[in-house]
Enzyme design. Structure first.
Site, PDB file in Angstrom:
ATOM      1  N   ARG A   1      -7.998  -3.982 -35.760  1.00 24.02           N
ATOM      2  CA  ARG A   1      -8.830  -4.403 -36.890  1.00 24.02           C
ATOM      3  C   ARG A   1     -10.005  -5.166 -36.315  1.00 24.02           C
ATOM      4  O   ARG A   1      -9.832  -6.231 -35.704  1.00 24.02           O
ATOM      5  CB  ARG A   1      -8.045  -5.283 -37.869  1.00 24.02           C
TER       6      ARG A   1
ATOM      7  N   GLU B   1       3.870 -10.511 -37.468  1.00 20.20           N
ATOM      8  CA  GLU B   1       4.164  -9.188 -38.046  1.00 20.20           C
ATOM      9  C   GLU B   1       4.460  -8.153 -36.959  1.00 20.20           C
ATOM     10  O   GLU B   1       5.261  -7.239 -37.154  1.00 20.20           O
ATOM     11  CB  GLU B   1       2.975  -8.755 -38.904  1.00 20.20           C
TER      12      GLU B   1
ATOM     13  N   CYS C   1       3.818  -2.241 -39.811  1.00 20.06           N
ATOM     14  CA  CYS C   1       3.170  -1.787 -41.047  1.00 20.06           C
ATOM     15  C   CYS C   1       2.443  -0.471 -40.759  1.00 20.06           C
ATOM     16  O   CYS C   1       1.690  -0.395 -39.788  1.00 20.06           O
ATOM     17  CB  CYS C   1       2.181  -2.848 -41.530  1.00 20.06           C
TER      18      CYS C   1
ATOM     19  N   ARG D   1      -0.047  -9.825 -31.300  1.00 23.61           N
ATOM     20  CA  ARG D   1      -1.358  -9.556 -31.862  1.00 23.61           C
ATOM     21  C   ARG D   1      -2.313 -10.121 -30.814  1.00 23.61           C
ATOM     22  O   ARG D   1      -2.324 -11.337 -30.578  1.00 23.61           O
ATOM     23  CB  ARG D   1      -1.565 -10.265 -33.202  1.00 23.61           C
TER      24      ARG D   1
ATOM     25  N   THR E   1      -0.095   0.821 -41.903  1.00 17.04           N
ATOM     26  CA  THR E   1      -1.566   0.759 -41.889  1.00 17.04           C
ATOM     27  C   THR E   1      -2.106   0.403 -40.510  1.00 17.04           C
ATOM     28  O   THR E   1      -3.285   0.566 -40.249  1.00 17.04           O
ATOM     29  CB  THR E   1      -2.112  -0.299 -42.884  1.00 17.04           C
TER      30      THR E   1
ATOM     31  N   GLU F   1      -5.960 -11.536 -45.196  1.00 18.86           N
ATOM     32  CA  GLU F   1      -5.474 -10.639 -46.227  1.00 18.86           C
ATOM     33  C   GLU F   1      -4.962 -11.419 -47.443  1.00 18.86           C
ATOM     34  O   GLU F   1      -4.330 -12.458 -47.291  1.00 18.86           O
ATOM     35  CB  GLU F   1      -4.333  -9.816 -45.645  1.00 18.86           C
TER      36      GLU F   1
ATOM     37  N   ARG G   1     -11.914  -8.246 -47.214  1.00 21.63           N
ATOM     38  CA  ARG G   1     -10.890  -9.304 -47.398  1.00 21.63           C
ATOM     39  C   ARG G   1     -11.610 -10.623 -47.636  1.00 21.63           C
ATOM     40  O   ARG G   1     -12.802 -10.743 -47.367  1.00 21.63           O
ATOM     41  CB  ARG G   1     -10.004  -9.448 -46.141  1.00 21.63           C
TER      42      ARG G   1
ATOM     43  N   ARG H   1      -8.760  -7.501 -33.208  1.00 20.29           N
ATOM     44  CA  ARG H   1      -7.359  -7.671 -32.795  1.00 20.29           C
ATOM     45  C   ARG H   1      -6.675  -6.322 -32.693  1.00 20.29           C
ATOM     46  O   ARG H   1      -7.058  -5.368 -33.379  1.00 20.29           O
ATOM     47  CB  ARG H   1      -6.611  -8.578 -33.760  1.00 20.29           C
TER      48      ARG H   1
HETATM   49  P1  ADP Z   1      -4.883  -9.650 -39.277  1.00 26.26           P
HETATM   50  O1  ADP Z   1      -6.279  -9.565 -38.826  1.00 26.26           O
HETATM   51  O2  ADP Z   1      -4.008 -10.044 -38.174  1.00 26.26           O
HETATM   52  O3  ADP Z   1      -4.507  -8.399 -39.999  1.00 26.26           O
HETATM   53  P2  ADP Z   1      -5.446 -11.584 -41.460  1.00 26.26           P
HETATM   54  O4  ADP Z   1      -6.262 -10.736 -42.369  1.00 26.26           O
HETATM   55  O5  ADP Z   1      -4.368 -12.394 -42.073  1.00 26.26           O
HETATM   56  O6  ADP Z   1      -4.653 -10.787 -40.339  1.00 26.26           O
HETATM   57  O7  ADP Z   1      -6.429 -12.536 -40.668  1.00 26.26           O
HETATM   58  C1  ADP Z   1      -5.940 -13.436 -39.739  1.00 26.26           C
HETATM   59  C2  ADP Z   1      -6.857 -14.597 -39.507  1.00 26.26           C
HETATM   60  O8  ADP Z   1      -8.026 -14.165 -38.837  1.00 26.26           O
HETATM   61  C3  ADP Z   1      -7.327 -15.274 -40.782  1.00 26.26           C
HETATM   62  O9  ADP Z   1      -7.324 -16.674 -40.582  1.00 26.26           O
HETATM   63  C4  ADP Z   1      -8.743 -14.805 -40.920  1.00 26.26           C
HETATM   64  O10 ADP Z   1      -9.564 -15.712 -41.614  1.00 26.26           O
HETATM   65  C5  ADP Z   1      -9.162 -14.698 -39.476  1.00 26.26           C
HETATM   66  N1  ADP Z   1     -10.297 -13.806 -39.266  1.00 26.26           N
HETATM   67  C6  ADP Z   1     -10.360 -12.489 -39.487  1.00 26.26           C
HETATM   68  N2  ADP Z   1     -11.569 -11.998 -39.184  1.00 26.26           N
HETATM   69  C7  ADP Z   1     -12.304 -13.048 -38.748  1.00 26.26           C
HETATM   70  C8  ADP Z   1     -13.639 -13.195 -38.270  1.00 26.26           C
HETATM   71  N3  ADP Z   1     -14.463 -12.158 -38.164  1.00 26.26           N
HETATM   72  N4  ADP Z   1     -14.047 -14.437 -37.904  1.00 26.26           N
HETATM   73  C9  ADP Z   1     -13.200 -15.494 -37.988  1.00 26.26           C
HETATM   74  N5  ADP Z   1     -11.949 -15.412 -38.410  1.00 26.26           N
HETATM   75  C10 ADP Z   1     -11.492 -14.207 -38.790  1.00 26.26           C
HETATM   76  C1  CIR Z   2       0.666  -4.906 -48.846  1.00 25.49           C
HETATM   77  O1  CIR Z   2       1.272  -3.853 -49.018  1.00 25.49           O
HETATM   78  O2  CIR Z   2      -0.229  -5.317 -49.578  1.00 25.49           O
HETATM   79  C2  CIR Z   2       1.058  -5.738 -47.634  1.00 25.49           C
HETATM   80  N1  CIR Z   2       2.349  -5.303 -47.187  1.00 25.49           N
HETATM   81  C3  CIR Z   2       0.019  -5.608 -46.528  1.00 25.49           C
HETATM   82  C4  CIR Z   2      -0.389  -4.200 -46.199  1.00 25.49           C
HETATM   83  C5  CIR Z   2      -1.347  -4.094 -45.018  1.00 25.49           C
HETATM   84  N2  CIR Z   2      -2.670  -4.263 -45.417  1.00 25.49           N
HETATM   85  C6  CIR Z   2      -3.681  -3.398 -45.237  1.00 25.49           C
HETATM   86  O3  CIR Z   2      -4.312  -2.948 -46.197  1.00 25.49           O
HETATM   87  N3  CIR Z   2      -4.022  -3.073 -44.010  1.00 25.49           N
END
Ligand code: ADP
Ligand code: CIR
Length: 345
Positions: free
Chosen positions: A266, A211, A257, A215, A259, A300, A295, A112
């Site tokens: 990501r 966020e 954010c 995305r 990060t 997250e 994660r 993403r």
């Molecule tokens: P972001 O990637 O937008 O930072 P999250 O860590 O919250 O946010 O992940 C968003 C969603 O994407 C979650 O439901 C997570 O389980 C899903 N996800 C992330 N990586 C994968 C993957 N490789 N395969 C399937 N689902 C994934």
């Molecule tokens: C935190 O500070 O834990 C949240 N605001 C999420 C920060 C982003 N996460 C990351 O490590 N990429």
């Protein structure tokens, strides 16, 4: 505004860098969209278990509150103030198509990027009307996509709770009520202005006004990273023809954010590594060496299930998109080799 009190055990980058001196220097400042340092730090103040704890309200926040953001950016990405950022979205430059061609370890792959609209405030500072305008602009641009990217936009407003929950559990949709985003001011007027676009197979998706304003997501089962990256880059290029994204030469794509700055990318796999997971020290040695983040499988701040982890690139700024995906490919290749070695002991 008073200097906040942080618990002794606080380990966030906010706690580390928001010293009383920084507070004194920043407490009266405001950006063009009227964003203050009190707003920037609120997520980390209300959630002392944050890893980072700060959010920007607009591109200018990164300049006006540089005394706070610069050291956080430096520590997270290893990126300093005099560096500049470069983009490379050419999938042919990846060294490996699929690090798990037999499909034994990688359950699924997702890449993403975050994007925000130029001249709009970021989510923590946007008002209801501008959020709705952004939604209209983005859903309009999405409706012109063709072929594999063709899909439909589903606003969250009016979506049934069952459909919403199924999409979340199947890893397609963002969660509701995230306490870190809530305290950052990102959940205002929820659920208005938010939604999800996806194609029929749910291999291409766009989250709207979570966020970040966009995305852009490419995902599918298995580990064909090149195919997934190619789909994503093609979508980014098509959307860029219609939407003006916030970007600057120093920080790359601007995100709420810190990060996510730079590539805002990501690249993650859900990977089955139960033996490594039983030896967390070894697992973390490898993920640290390859700049990866671990994660849980619901994103997250969630937990692993059945030895399956979400493994992704940690650095996003000062490296290109190809480098960010390559970090993930190299690290995942090393994790698979380590898991295989443990199977034979
Ligand atoms: P972001 O990637 O937008 O930072 P999250 O860590 O919250 O946010 O992940 C968003 C969603 O994407 C979650 O439901 C997570 O389980 C899903 N996800 C992330 N990586 C994968 C993957 N490789 N395969 C399937 N689902 C994934
Ligand atoms: C935190 O500070 O834990 C949240 N605001 C999420 C920060 C982003 N996460 C990351 O490590 N990429």
């Amino acid at each position: 505004m008073h200097y906040p009190t942080f618990p002794k055990a606080c380990t966030s980058l906010l706690c580390k860098y928001f010293t009383p001196e920084v507070f004194e220097a920043l407490k009266e400042k405001r950006t063009g969209f009227d964003f203050t340092v009190a707003q920037a730090i609120n997520s980390g103040v209300e959630n002392p278990d944050s890893g980072i704890g700060v959010y920007a309200g607009d591109e200018e926040s990164y300049e006006v509150f540089d005394l706070l953001f610069d050291p956080i950016i430096q520590e997270y990405h290893g990126f300093s103030k005099n560096q500049s950022h470069q983009s490379n979205l050419n999938p042919d430059e990846l060294s490996t198509v699929n690090p798990d061609p037999e499909g034994e370890y990688i359950v699924s792959t997702r890449i993403r990027v975050g994007r925000n609209l130029k001249d709009f405030p970021l989510g923590p500072a946007i008002d209801k009307q501008s959020r709705l305008i952004a939604e209209k602009m983005i859903s309009g641009a999405l409706s012109s996509l063709e072929g594999e990217l063709k899909g439909e936009y589903y606003p969250l407003l009016g979506m049934s709770k069952e459909v919403q929950q199924d999409l979340i559990e199947d890893h397609f949709l963002f969660k509701e009520g995230d306490r870190f985003l809530e305290a950052a001011g990102l959940n205002g007027n929820w659920p208005e202005g938010r939604g999800i676009y996806h194609n029929n197979d749910k291999t291409f998706l766009v989250w709207v006004n979570e966020e970040d304003q966009l995305r852009i997501i490419s995902m599918q089962e298995g580990g064909d990273i090149k195919e997934i990256f190619t789909r994503l880059t093609s979508a980014i290029k098509q959307l860029e023809k219609q939407l003006n994204f916030s970007y600057n030469k120093h920080l790359g794509y601007i995100t709420s954010c810190p990060t996510n700055l730079g590539t805002a990318m990501r690249a993650s796999v859900h990977i089955k590594v139960p033996r490594l997971a039983a030896n967390m020290e070894k697992f973390k040695t490898i993920t640290d060496r390859y700049h990866l983040q671990i994660r849980g499988i619901h994103g997250e701040h969630s937990k692993s299930e059945g030895g399956v982890y979400d493994i992704s690139n940690r650095r996003r700024l000062g490296i290109t998109e190809v480098d960010a995906v390559q970090d993930m490919i190299d690290g995942v290749t090393a994790l698979i080799a380590a898991e295989k070695a443990l199977e034979n002991t």
